[in-house]
Design an enzyme around this catalytic site. Sequence first.
Site, PDB file in Angstrom:
ATOM      1  N   TYR A  83      -7.245  10.742  10.782  1.00 16.81           N
ATOM      2  CA  TYR A  83      -6.583  11.054  12.052  1.00 16.81           C
ATOM      3  C   TYR A  83      -7.013  12.418  12.577  1.00 16.81           C
ATOM      4  O   TYR A  83      -7.268  12.581  13.770  1.00 16.81           O
ATOM      5  CB  TYR A  83      -5.070  11.010  11.894  1.00 16.81           C
ATOM      6  CG  TYR A  83      -4.524   9.649  11.513  1.00 16.81           C
ATOM      7  CD1 TYR A  83      -5.072   8.481  12.025  1.00 16.81           C
ATOM      8  CD2 TYR A  83      -3.449   9.535  10.640  1.00 16.81           C
ATOM      9  CE1 TYR A  83      -4.573   7.234  11.677  1.00 16.81           C
ATOM     10  CE2 TYR A  83      -2.938   8.292  10.292  1.00 16.81           C
ATOM     11  CZ  TYR A  83      -3.499   7.150  10.811  1.00 16.81           C
ATOM     12  OH  TYR A  83      -2.998   5.923  10.463  1.00 16.81           O
TER      13      TYR A  83
ATOM     14  N   TYR B 273      -2.993  -0.762  10.122  1.00 15.80           N
ATOM     15  CA  TYR B 273      -3.403  -1.158   8.777  1.00 15.80           C
ATOM     16  C   TYR B 273      -4.721  -1.907   8.855  1.00 15.80           C
ATOM     17  O   TYR B 273      -4.886  -2.821   9.670  1.00 15.80           O
ATOM     18  CB  TYR B 273      -2.344  -2.058   8.134  1.00 15.80           C
ATOM     19  CG  TYR B 273      -2.706  -2.531   6.751  1.00 15.80           C
ATOM     20  CD1 TYR B 273      -2.672  -1.653   5.669  1.00 15.80           C
ATOM     21  CD2 TYR B 273      -3.094  -3.848   6.526  1.00 15.80           C
ATOM     22  CE1 TYR B 273      -3.014  -2.083   4.394  1.00 15.80           C
ATOM     23  CE2 TYR B 273      -3.431  -4.282   5.262  1.00 15.80           C
ATOM     24  CZ  TYR B 273      -3.386  -3.400   4.201  1.00 15.80           C
ATOM     25  OH  TYR B 273      -3.724  -3.828   2.935  1.00 15.80           O
ATOM     26  N   VAL B 274      -5.648  -1.488   8.004  1.00 16.93           N
ATOM     27  CA  VAL B 274      -6.921  -2.199   7.829  1.00 16.93           C
ATOM     28  C   VAL B 274      -7.014  -2.548   6.349  1.00 16.93           C
ATOM     29  O   VAL B 274      -6.791  -1.694   5.488  1.00 16.93           O
ATOM     30  CB  VAL B 274      -8.119  -1.333   8.278  1.00 16.93           C
ATOM     31  CG1 VAL B 274      -9.438  -2.035   7.973  1.00 16.93           C
ATOM     32  CG2 VAL B 274      -8.009  -1.010   9.766  1.00 16.93           C
TER      33      VAL B 274
ATOM     34  N   GLY C 209     -13.501   1.897   6.494  1.00 13.97           N
ATOM     35  CA  GLY C 209     -14.783   2.581   6.624  1.00 13.97           C
ATOM     36  C   GLY C 209     -15.769   1.847   7.519  1.00 13.97           C
ATOM     37  O   GLY C 209     -16.905   2.282   7.674  1.00 13.97           O
TER      38      GLY C 209
ATOM     39  N   TYR D  38       0.828  -1.200   0.000  1.00 11.74           N
ATOM     40  CA  TYR D  38       0.000   0.000   0.000  1.00 11.74           C
ATOM     41  C   TYR D  38       0.869   1.260   0.000  1.00 11.74           C
ATOM     42  O   TYR D  38       0.552   2.245  -0.671  1.00 11.74           O
ATOM     43  CB  TYR D  38      -0.943  -0.004   1.207  1.00 11.74           C
ATOM     44  CG  TYR D  38      -1.733   1.262   1.367  1.00 11.74           C
ATOM     45  CD1 TYR D  38      -2.817   1.536   0.539  1.00 11.74           C
ATOM     46  CD2 TYR D  38      -1.390   2.201   2.340  1.00 11.74           C
ATOM     47  CE1 TYR D  38      -3.546   2.720   0.670  1.00 11.74           C
ATOM     48  CE2 TYR D  38      -2.115   3.376   2.471  1.00 11.74           C
ATOM     49  CZ  TYR D  38      -3.189   3.632   1.636  1.00 11.74           C
ATOM     50  OH  TYR D  38      -3.895   4.800   1.777  1.00 11.74           O
ATOM     51  N   GLU D  39       1.963   1.219   0.770  1.00 14.00           N
ATOM     52  CA  GLU D  39       2.853   2.376   0.866  1.00 14.00           C
ATOM     53  C   GLU D  39       3.861   2.444  -0.282  1.00 14.00           C
ATOM     54  O   GLU D  39       4.739   3.302  -0.281  1.00 14.00           O
ATOM     55  CB  GLU D  39       3.556   2.383   2.228  1.00 14.00           C
ATOM     56  CG  GLU D  39       2.583   2.645   3.363  1.00 14.00           C
ATOM     57  CD  GLU D  39       3.238   2.769   4.723  1.00 14.00           C
ATOM     58  OE1 GLU D  39       4.464   2.514   4.852  1.00 14.00           O
ATOM     59  OE2 GLU D  39       2.532   3.129   5.670  1.00 14.00           O
TER      60      GLU D  39
ATOM     61  N   GLU E 101       3.645   2.054  15.442  1.00 10.87           N
ATOM     62  CA  GLU E 101       4.506   1.807  14.276  1.00 10.87           C
ATOM     63  C   GLU E 101       3.673   1.536  13.033  1.00 10.87           C
ATOM     64  O   GLU E 101       3.952   2.082  11.974  1.00 10.87           O
ATOM     65  CB  GLU E 101       5.440   0.622  14.561  1.00 10.87           C
ATOM     66  CG  GLU E 101       6.355   0.257  13.421  1.00 10.87           C
ATOM     67  CD  GLU E 101       7.393   1.315  13.080  1.00 10.87           C
ATOM     68  OE1 GLU E 101       7.912   1.276  11.951  1.00 10.87           O
ATOM     69  OE2 GLU E 101       7.687   2.184  13.917  1.00 10.87           O
TER      70      GLU E 101
ATOM     71  N   GLY F 245     -15.071   1.155  10.772  1.00 11.46           N
ATOM     72  CA  GLY F 245     -14.825   1.519  12.157  1.00 11.46           C
ATOM     73  C   GLY F 245     -13.705   0.745  12.824  1.00 11.46           C
ATOM     74  O   GLY F 245     -13.380   1.011  13.986  1.00 11.46           O
TER      75      GLY F 245
ATOM     76  N   GLY G 270     -10.398   0.674  12.084  1.00 19.52           N
ATOM     77  CA  GLY G 270      -9.224   1.514  12.316  1.00 19.52           C
ATOM     78  C   GLY G 270      -9.418   2.389  13.545  1.00 19.52           C
ATOM     79  O   GLY G 270      -8.528   2.519  14.393  1.00 19.52           O
TER      80      GLY G 270
END
Length: 156
Positions: free
Chosen positions: A130, A85-86, A92, A23-24, A82, A94, A96
């Site tokens: 966040y 991740y979901v 969406g 993902y990153e 650190e 909830g 996370g």
Amino acid sequence: MIRTATPADVPVIHALVRELAEYEKVPHEAQATEEQLHDALFGPCPGAFAHIAETAEGEVAGFALWFLNFSTWKGVHGIYLEDLYVRPEHRGTGLGKALLLELARICVERGYGRLEWAVLNWNEPSIKFYESLGARPQDEWTVYRLTDEALTTLAP
């Protein structure tokens, strides 16, 4: 549902770490092995902790991996998150937020002074999420890192 990870979760934590690296956009940087994760989380001197997010059906949907830091100014520990991740299909829902709520609960219960983490500048969905929870960027600090050859060169 959020629960504390167990040694049996190490393979799925490893898989989630690899998914996060994808993902990153840096899959080649995810070099940790299952054995290393097991030792860090459950070895004789664990230095990291993890929580698992599960769906109502018991499917692992995400995780949070964290460790303690310390504030000399506050004089107490804090949590450094650190990884959070979901999996995309569960975003969406909830989970996370539930992972962050659990870490916040631990901070308050144990008297820790802060919960902090880093987010990639391009990750706008996470930044908005966040900030919706009340988190604020600490943009007066720049993170520095020594790794690989630079770290080896510096070491006596």
